[in-house]
Design an enzyme around this catalytic site. Structure first.
Site, mmCIF file in Angstrom:
data_model
loop_
_atom_site.group_PDB
_atom_site.id
_atom_site.type_symbol
_atom_site.label_atom_id
_atom_site.label_comp_id
_atom_site.label_asym_id
_atom_site.label_seq_id
_atom_site.Cartn_x
_atom_site.Cartn_y
_atom_site.Cartn_z
ATOM 1 N N ASN A 10 11.292 4.353 8.346
ATOM 2 C CA ASN A 10 9.940 4.743 7.934
ATOM 3 C C ASN A 10 9.360 3.577 7.147
ATOM 4 O OD1 ASN A 10 7.612 5.888 6.959
ATOM 5 N ND2 ASN A 10 8.638 7.253 5.506
ATOM 6 N N LYS A 12 6.436 3.165 5.948
ATOM 7 C CA LYS A 12 5.433 3.504 4.917
ATOM 8 C C LYS A 12 4.230 2.561 5.050
ATOM 9 C CE LYS A 12 9.190 5.410 2.237
ATOM 10 N NZ LYS A 12 9.743 5.790 0.937
ATOM 11 N N HIS A 96 6.105 14.180 4.452
ATOM 12 C CA HIS A 96 6.882 13.310 3.558
ATOM 13 C C HIS A 96 6.495 13.599 2.106
ATOM 14 C CE1 HIS A 96 8.467 9.730 1.626
ATOM 15 N NE2 HIS A 96 9.231 9.569 2.701
ATOM 16 N N GLU A 98 5.905 11.738 -0.275
ATOM 17 C CA GLU A 98 4.802 10.903 -0.778
ATOM 18 C C GLU A 98 3.459 11.494 -0.347
ATOM 19 O OE1 GLU A 98 6.284 7.239 0.844
ATOM 20 O OE2 GLU A 98 7.946 7.314 -0.588
ATOM 21 N N GLU A 168 15.143 14.723 2.080
ATOM 22 C CA GLU A 168 14.956 13.569 1.201
ATOM 23 C C GLU A 168 14.748 14.037 -0.237
ATOM 24 O OE1 GLU A 168 13.458 9.991 3.803
ATOM 25 O OE2 GLU A 168 11.789 10.994 2.817
ATOM 26 N N GLY A 174 13.583 5.400 -2.810
ATOM 27 C CA GLY A 174 13.152 4.111 -3.336
ATOM 28 C C GLY A 174 13.696 3.800 -4.724
ATOM 29 N N SER A 214 17.377 5.989 -0.270
ATOM 30 C CA SER A 214 18.236 4.844 -0.579
ATOM 31 C C SER A 214 19.421 4.700 0.378
ATOM 32 C CB SER A 214 18.696 4.902 -2.043
ATOM 33 O OG SER A 214 17.578 4.877 -2.915
HETATM 34 O O1 LIG Z 1 11.339 7.936 1.807
HETATM 35 C C1 LIG Z 1 12.237 7.435 2.470
HETATM 36 C C2 LIG Z 1 12.193 7.422 3.938
HETATM 37 O O2 LIG Z 1 11.201 8.278 4.409
HETATM 38 C C3 LIG Z 1 13.391 6.793 1.812
HETATM 39 O O3 LIG Z 1 12.981 5.583 1.314
HETATM 40 P P1 LIG Z 1 14.108 4.535 0.801
HETATM 41 O O4 LIG Z 1 15.094 4.401 1.931
HETATM 42 O O5 LIG Z 1 13.337 3.268 0.537
HETATM 43 O O6 LIG Z 1 14.724 5.154 -0.413
#
Ligand SMILES: O=C(CO)COP(=O)(O)O
Length: 253
Positions: A10, A12, A96, A98, A168, A174, A214
């Site tokens: 992903n 982003k 997601h 976010e 997640e 992140g 992560s």
């Molecule tokens: O939100 C994520 C994937 O959708 C996870 O992000 P990271 O792998 O950067 O922690």
């Protein structure tokens, strides 16, 4: 039963169209056979037209990172499932954390997006996860059960296995702080039980559940070795071709 692993990067809000194109050119002929693992990149809308064309004929699948639930109309700035289907996009990431946190995505809009995607032959990767507060307060089961139940509302049983669920935990995204593979598996198992409560065991056994937060080449095999984790949704570690390919290798192992 054995479910085929699905690894999705992903990106982003990262990569210009040119950067996305260069990435796909670098990996598309190196991804594993789809008999072993499904390999997916989720990219910003702007890059989709280009990279769907780039990936054509290869085993790399392309996802959008969001979709609107209406087919067309007065929704300034939005992209419809009709448009994504027309482009040849395979998957779409829905709900997601976010998007839930920064763009007012709700369980209701997530559900509408899951239904609209299935109607247009886009495979949903729908995201659930608890915050640190919810985990520490002992509320993760209630939160996850509610998110899963609402997302599947109205999805017919024969289409439920097409939905990929991505677990997640918000506190692991992140942050460099992944959940332990045992803890992640406990939640993924709980997600499967929740799906079984909706559709029965046989259907729940077919649904693929990813862990995200992560994930890196160094830890992906630990997650994939767990009984209820069938793949990963990966942010940061999916941005470089070598790292993305290493994740796919880890899933094959
Ligand atoms: O939100 C994520 C994937 O959708 C996870 O992000 P990271 O792998 O950067 O922690």
């Amino acid at each position: 039963m054995s479910r085929k692993p699905i690894i999705a990067g992903n990106w982003k809000m990262n990569k210009t169209v040119k950067e996305a194109h260069e990435f796909v050119e670098a990996v598309k002929d190196k991804v594993p056979s789809p008999e072993l693992v499904d390999s997916v990149i989720a990219a910003p809308f702007l890059a989709l037209d280009r990279i769907v064309a780039d990936a054509k004929g290869s085993d790399l699948k392309i996802a959008a990172e969001n979709v609107h639930f209406e087919n067309s109309g007065a929704y300034t700035g939005e992209v419809s499932p009709v448009m994504l289907e027309d482009l040849g996009v395979d998957y779409v990431v829905i709900g997601h954390s976010e998007r839930r946190a920064y763009f007012a995505e709700t369980d209701d809009t997530v559900n509408k997006k899951v239904l609209a995607s299935l109607e247009h032959h886009l495979l949903p990767i729908f995201c659930v996860g608890e915050s640190l507060d919810e985990r520490e307060g002992g509320r993760w089961q209630a939160v996850i059960k509610n998110q899963v139940t609402k997302a599947f509302a109205g999805v017919p049983a024969d289409q439920a296995p097409a939905v990929v669920v991505a677990y997640e935990p918000i506190w692991a995204i992140g942050t460099g702080k992944s959940a332990s593979s045992d803890d992640a598996n406990e939640v993924c198992h709980f997600i499967r039980e929740t799906v079984a409560g909706l559709y029965g065991e046989a259907t729940a056994e077919k649904v693929r559940i990813q862990y995200g937060g992560s994930v890196k080449p160094a830890n992906i095999a630990n997650f994939l070795a767990q009984s209820d984790i069938d793949g990963a949704l990966v942010g940061g570690a999916s941005l470089q071709p070598e790292s993305f390919l290493a994740l796919l290798d880890g899933a094959k192992a």
